[in-house]
Write an enzyme that holds these catalytic residues in place. Structure first.
Site, PDB file in Angstrom:
ATOM      1  N   TYR A 163       0.838  -1.207   0.000  1.00  0.00           N
ATOM      2  CA  TYR A 163       0.000   0.000   0.000  1.00  0.00           C
ATOM      3  C   TYR A 163       0.869   1.251   0.000  1.00  0.00           C
ATOM      4  CZ  TYR A 163      -3.841   3.098   1.539  1.00  0.00           C
ATOM      5  OH  TYR A 163      -4.785   4.095   1.638  1.00  0.00           O
ATOM      6  N   TYR A 222       3.710  13.229 -14.617  1.00  0.00           N
ATOM      7  CA  TYR A 222       2.776  13.623 -15.687  1.00  0.00           C
ATOM      8  C   TYR A 222       2.474  15.117 -15.609  1.00  0.00           C
ATOM      9  CZ  TYR A 222       1.599   9.359 -18.152  1.00  0.00           C
ATOM     10  OH  TYR A 222       1.652   8.260 -18.984  1.00  0.00           O
TER      11      TYR A 222
END
Ligand code: UDP
Length: 316
Positions: free
Chosen positions: A146, A160
């Site tokens: 996680y 990005y």
């Protein structure tokens, strides 16, 4: 607006979906129901919701109309659940996040809110935790599926953003509780409430001196909306949580009192890498989002106790 909520039938996602539906938006949910539950979104009128029971890592995203904001919540979030589904957890946070970012790059979505986690701070050596803290995570432990997947999700989102000017915002969500947690969720608030209502032993892992700071789900959702709708904060990462810190033992006593329970306290073994302290520094959220939590612990717990009483009654 067209709002895409991945994991929209899960605990936090279902509250966010309901709020956006009530405000007259079109809601699109992608959820494979690994830990989510359709009953959580039953009250949303079918006219304002399109539900795809699909896995984000394989779903054909061209089925979606143009999306204004995507809230990316899809992931198991309880330690019990992500340890049970470690591969799915890693894949939805890595490949799933990549796919939403590609959707943004291809102009299918204007903005992504990534829900990251206080777990990226690991077992923190700084207290309270500010966004500038880099964290202390064991990459090899059983929480890493996680923690490290969310750290990757943050990194690819920022990459990005820098490379393609994608509008991403990152929420680091601290411990949150409230209605729509599953009975088998396994997190501390739901476990203690169910155990107290049933007068079963309250299971404290370790000696109970570890701390957490608990945020009511309504507050969390208003923080996420503020993060998604505030203009000109692309590329920002913001802690969302309630800084009211309690030891796990204190939480057990509070819940026992509130439920008039006769439960014993039972001390049990503690999991690997369980963080010893956790408390958000929310000054950035206060300044940038003009947001802070409003629901005190006793009020939030009362609503959560009422919810679990009713869920348990349905089972009888
Ligand atoms: N915990 C506990 N008993 C339980 C469940 C959890 O003592 O039945 C402890 C757990 O070891 C941790 C804290 O409560 O120290 C919070 O655990 P949770 O699973 O809610 O979330 P975490 O903050 O660890 O992600």
């Amino acid at each position: 607006m067209n709002i895409l909520i991945t994991g929209g039938s899960g605990f936090i996602g279902s509250h966010l979906s309901k709020l956006y539906a009530q405000k007259g938006n079109n809601i699109f949910i992608i959820d494979n129901l690994l830990t989510g539950n359709r009953k959580n979104i039953q009250s949303i009128p079918s006219g304002s919701l399109i539900f795809f029971e699909q896995d984000l890592t394989t779903f054909n995203l061209t089925k979606l109309p143009h999306i204004d904001i995507c809230y990316h919540l899809a992931s198991p979030a309880s330690p019990v659940q992500y340890k049970k589904h470690p591969i799915e957890t890693m894949r939805v946070n890595s490949e799933g996040t990549y796919r939403i970012l590609e959707l943004c790059r291809n102009k299918g979505c204007d903005r992504m809110v990534l829900t990251s986690t206080s777990e990226i701070y690991g077992d923190p050596l700084e207290h309270p935790q500010k966004e500038s803290y880099w964290g202390n995570v064991n990459t090899l432990g059983d929480r890493a599926c996680y923690d490290e997947a969310k750290r990757y999700a943050e990194s690819i989102s920022m990459t990005y953003h820098r490379s393609f000017d994608i509008d991403v915002r990152i929420a680091r969500i601290f411990n949150t509780y409230g209605p729509n947690m599953e009975l088998n969720d396994g997190r501390v608030v739901s476990n203690f409430i169910i155990q107290a209502i049933q007068n079963n032993p309250i299971t404290i892992y370790g000696d109970g001196t570890q701390t957490r700071s608990f945020c009511y789900v309504e507050d969390m959702v208003s923080g996420l909306v503020a993060l998604g709708e505030t203009e000109d904060i692309q590329g920002d990462v913001i802690n969302l949580g309630n800084p009211d810190e309690k030891t796990v033992l204190e939480l057990a006593e509070i819940i026992k009192d509130m439920t008039d329970s006769t439960s014993e306290i039972s001390f049990e073994g503690i999991g690997e890498d369980d963080p010893k302290k956790r408390k958000p520094d929310i000054s950035k959220a206060q300044k940038v989002l003009k947001w802070e939590p409003k629901v005190p612990l006793d009020q939030g717990l009362q609503k959560t106790i009422n919810y679990f009483e009713s869920e348990l009654n349905k089972q009888n």
